[in-house]
Design an enzyme around this catalytic site. Structure first.
Site, PDB file in Angstrom:
ATOM      1  N   SER A  47    -103.193  52.083 -85.286  1.00  0.00           N
ATOM      2  CA  SER A  47    -103.925  52.836 -84.261  1.00  0.00           C
ATOM      3  C   SER A  47    -104.591  54.082 -84.838  1.00  0.00           C
ATOM      4  CB  SER A  47    -102.981  53.245 -83.130  1.00  0.00           C
ATOM      5  OG  SER A  47    -102.507  52.113 -82.430  1.00  0.00           O
ATOM      6  N   GLY A 245    -109.067  53.373 -81.706  1.00  0.00           N
ATOM      7  CA  GLY A 245    -110.412  53.649 -81.241  1.00  0.00           C
ATOM      8  C   GLY A 245    -110.694  53.473 -79.764  1.00  0.00           C
ATOM      9  N   CYS A 270    -100.546  50.854 -74.703  1.00  0.00           N
ATOM     10  CA  CYS A 270    -101.549  51.745 -75.298  1.00  0.00           C
ATOM     11  C   CYS A 270    -102.960  51.156 -75.161  1.00  0.00           C
ATOM     12  CB  CYS A 270    -101.190  52.063 -76.740  1.00  0.00           C
ATOM     13  SG  CYS A 270    -101.999  53.567 -77.358  1.00  0.00           S
ATOM     14  N   LEU A 271    -103.610  50.732 -76.241  1.00  0.00           N
ATOM     15  CA  LEU A 271    -104.927  50.117 -76.128  1.00  0.00           C
ATOM     16  C   LEU A 271    -104.863  48.901 -75.208  1.00  0.00           C
ATOM     17  CD1 LEU A 271    -107.924  50.038 -77.168  1.00  0.00           C
ATOM     18  CD2 LEU A 271    -107.116  48.389 -78.868  1.00  0.00           C
ATOM     19  N   GLN A 274    -105.168  50.044 -71.729  1.00  0.00           N
ATOM     20  CA  GLN A 274    -106.549  50.419 -71.428  1.00  0.00           C
ATOM     21  C   GLN A 274    -107.423  49.187 -71.222  1.00  0.00           C
ATOM     22  OE1 GLN A 274    -107.567  52.847 -74.806  1.00  0.00           O
ATOM     23  NE2 GLN A 274    -105.936  54.320 -74.407  1.00  0.00           N
ATOM     24  N   ASN A 312     -99.680  57.686 -78.952  1.00  0.00           N
ATOM     25  CA  ASN A 312    -100.702  57.792 -79.981  1.00  0.00           C
ATOM     26  C   ASN A 312    -102.001  57.226 -79.438  1.00  0.00           C
ATOM     27  OD1 ASN A 312    -102.354  57.737 -82.189  1.00  0.00           O
ATOM     28  ND2 ASN A 312    -101.364  56.003 -83.158  1.00  0.00           N
ATOM     29  N   GLY A 314    -106.284  58.487 -78.081  1.00  0.00           N
ATOM     30  CA  GLY A 314    -107.307  59.487 -77.842  1.00  0.00           C
ATOM     31  C   GLY A 314    -108.152  59.190 -76.615  1.00  0.00           C
ATOM     32  N   PHE A 315    -107.868  58.050 -75.946  1.00  0.00           N
ATOM     33  CA  PHE A 315    -108.594  57.655 -74.746  1.00  0.00           C
ATOM     34  C   PHE A 315    -107.586  57.402 -73.621  1.00  0.00           C
ATOM     35  CE2 PHE A 315    -111.307  56.749 -78.278  1.00  0.00           C
ATOM     36  CZ  PHE A 315    -112.612  56.954 -77.832  1.00  0.00           C
ATOM     37  N   HIS A 354     -95.561  54.190 -75.945  1.00  0.00           N
ATOM     38  CA  HIS A 354     -95.043  53.139 -76.829  1.00  0.00           C
ATOM     39  C   HIS A 354     -93.538  52.934 -76.617  1.00  0.00           C
ATOM     40  CE1 HIS A 354     -98.377  52.275 -79.737  1.00  0.00           C
ATOM     41  NE2 HIS A 354     -98.847  53.380 -79.174  1.00  0.00           N
ATOM     42  N   GLU A 356     -91.671  50.637 -77.756  1.00  0.00           N
ATOM     43  CA  GLU A 356     -90.970  50.132 -78.941  1.00  0.00           C
ATOM     44  C   GLU A 356     -90.388  51.271 -79.764  1.00  0.00           C
ATOM     45  OE1 GLU A 356     -94.664  51.488 -80.726  1.00  0.00           O
ATOM     46  OE2 GLU A 356     -94.212  50.408 -78.870  1.00  0.00           O
TER      47      GLU A 356
END
Length: 378
Positions: A47, A245, A270-271, A274, A312, A314-315, A354, A356
């Site tokens: 990430s 990203g 996380c991602l 999103q 972790n 940024g979006f 996260h 995990e």
């Protein structure tokens, strides 16, 4: 003789320190992580692709590195920043020094700068593009290169870290975490064991370890695998991984997820959280300086409990854009942003943090059990 290194930000700020790890020059978005331990997991978390990571804890490297705590086969981040690099390490699991590990994997790092001043600047002005160099030491030249470097918005960085091929996963949790999991490793020949397919956008390895240690058969597929190929694997559940990203350019993943929702239980981290939200019609936005660290407080709105989590990213998901089909399940207590959603009609949910926890607290492990129950229910 110490090697001189410089860190320059796009706003003209320049820090001079001592280089360690590899020599060279790299660019990336400069961010900070507030974890006190877990630097090896941070280094190997995909990430962080495209980012130069500053550690706020003052001394890094004191317990060395080993081959067990890695979260991917090699570091993915652009560069590494610490206040002080420990020149000695002491831990019975250690297999080498941080400096040698970074040099082996070509990671440029800098020590001896005022990381408090750097972090304060990022918190006040937001994450910035930067350059870390042991080659070019001219301030004006470095600042101009930082200004010309690409940012993260609108770029598909996932393709740089996702696997090229599918694979069967059979590695379980290590002894430090597995004591909480009672089911043990699955029998791969047991047709009754649940089959979890993980869409890998840059997945931390401790995630499939959790699935295996709960008795599942696990298949990892590249993040650009389409819905038909995933359903042909006959999964009992589909997992959407973390990754680097901006999530919005990943239209291929959003399409696949939208076609899977309602057909199989879906869980995103996380991602993945999103992308699940985007697939349902929400939008995302870039945070001022992101959430990165193993001490982030999150409120579970269903139970009222506060979890200390590893994060972790940024979006984040834009609350005003949330469609009626999604409801908020978790909130970040630092800035009240969305930290979890679930689908009102389909068997799908995701969290921004996260669970995990590699490294970090184990407060959110229950989310794997929640997904396991949803898989069992179908």
């Amino acid at each position: 003789m110490s090697l001189t290194a410089k860190l320059a930000l796009e706003d003209g700020t320049v820090f001079t320190g001592k280089g360690f790890g590899a020599e060279g020059e790299i660019t990336g978005e400069v961010v900070f992580n507030t974890s006190m331990t877990g630097y090896q997991e941070i280094l190997t978390d995909p990430s962080y692709r495209g980012q130069i990571v500053a550690m706020t804890y003052p001394e890094i490297g004191n317990y060395g590195v080993n081959s067990i705590d890695i979260e991917h086969e090699k570091p993915s981040l652009s560069g590494f920043i610490v206040r002080e690099r420990s020149r000695i390490y002491s831990n019975y699991r250690a297999e080498g020094a941080l400096h040698g590990y970074l040099k082996e994997h070509g990671v440029v790092a800098i020590s001896g700068i005022d990381t408090r001043a750097l972090v304060r600047r990022i918190r006040e002005h937001g994450a910035m593009r930067g350059i870390l160099s042991t080659a070019d030491l001219d301030d004006a030249s470095l600042v101009e290169k930082a200004k010309q470097s690409p940012g993260l918005i609108g770029r598909d960085i996932v393709r740089e870290v996702m696997p090229k091929e599918s694979r069967h996963w059979d590695t379980h949790l290590d002894e430090w975490t597995a004591y909480e999991i009672k089911r043990g490793k699955p029998d791969d020949e047991d047709p009754t064991a649940a089959h979890i397919v993980c869409m890998d956008f840059g997945m931390k390895w401790n995630i499939p370890r959790h699935f295996v240690s709960r008795g599942n058969r696990v298949t990892v597929v590249p993040g650009d695998t389409d819905a038909k190929a995933i359903l042909d694997l006959e999964p009992d559940g589909v997992f959407l991984s973390n990754g680097p990203g901006d999530p919005e350019p990943l239209d291929y993943a959003q399409k696949t997820i939208s076609e899977l929702i309602g057909k199989r239980p879906v869980f995103g981290i996380c991602l993945g959280h999103q992308l699940l939200s985007l697939a349902c019609g929400a939008k995302t936005f870039k945070l001022k300086f992101g959430h990165r660290g193993a001490n982030q407080p999150v409120l579970d709105l269903e139970t009222g409990k506060v979890e200390i989590t590893t994060q972790n990213h940024g979006f984040a998901v834009e609350e005003s854009s949330l469609p009626d089909c999604l409801e908020i399940t978790h909130r970040n207590l630092n800035d009240d942003t969305i930290a979890g959603v679930r689908h009102r009609d389909a068997n799908a949910f995701g969290v921004q943090h996260h669970p995990e926890a590699s490294s970090g607290p184990h407060d959110s492990h229950y989310l794997f059990d929640r997904f396991q129950s949803r898989v069992a229910e179908g």
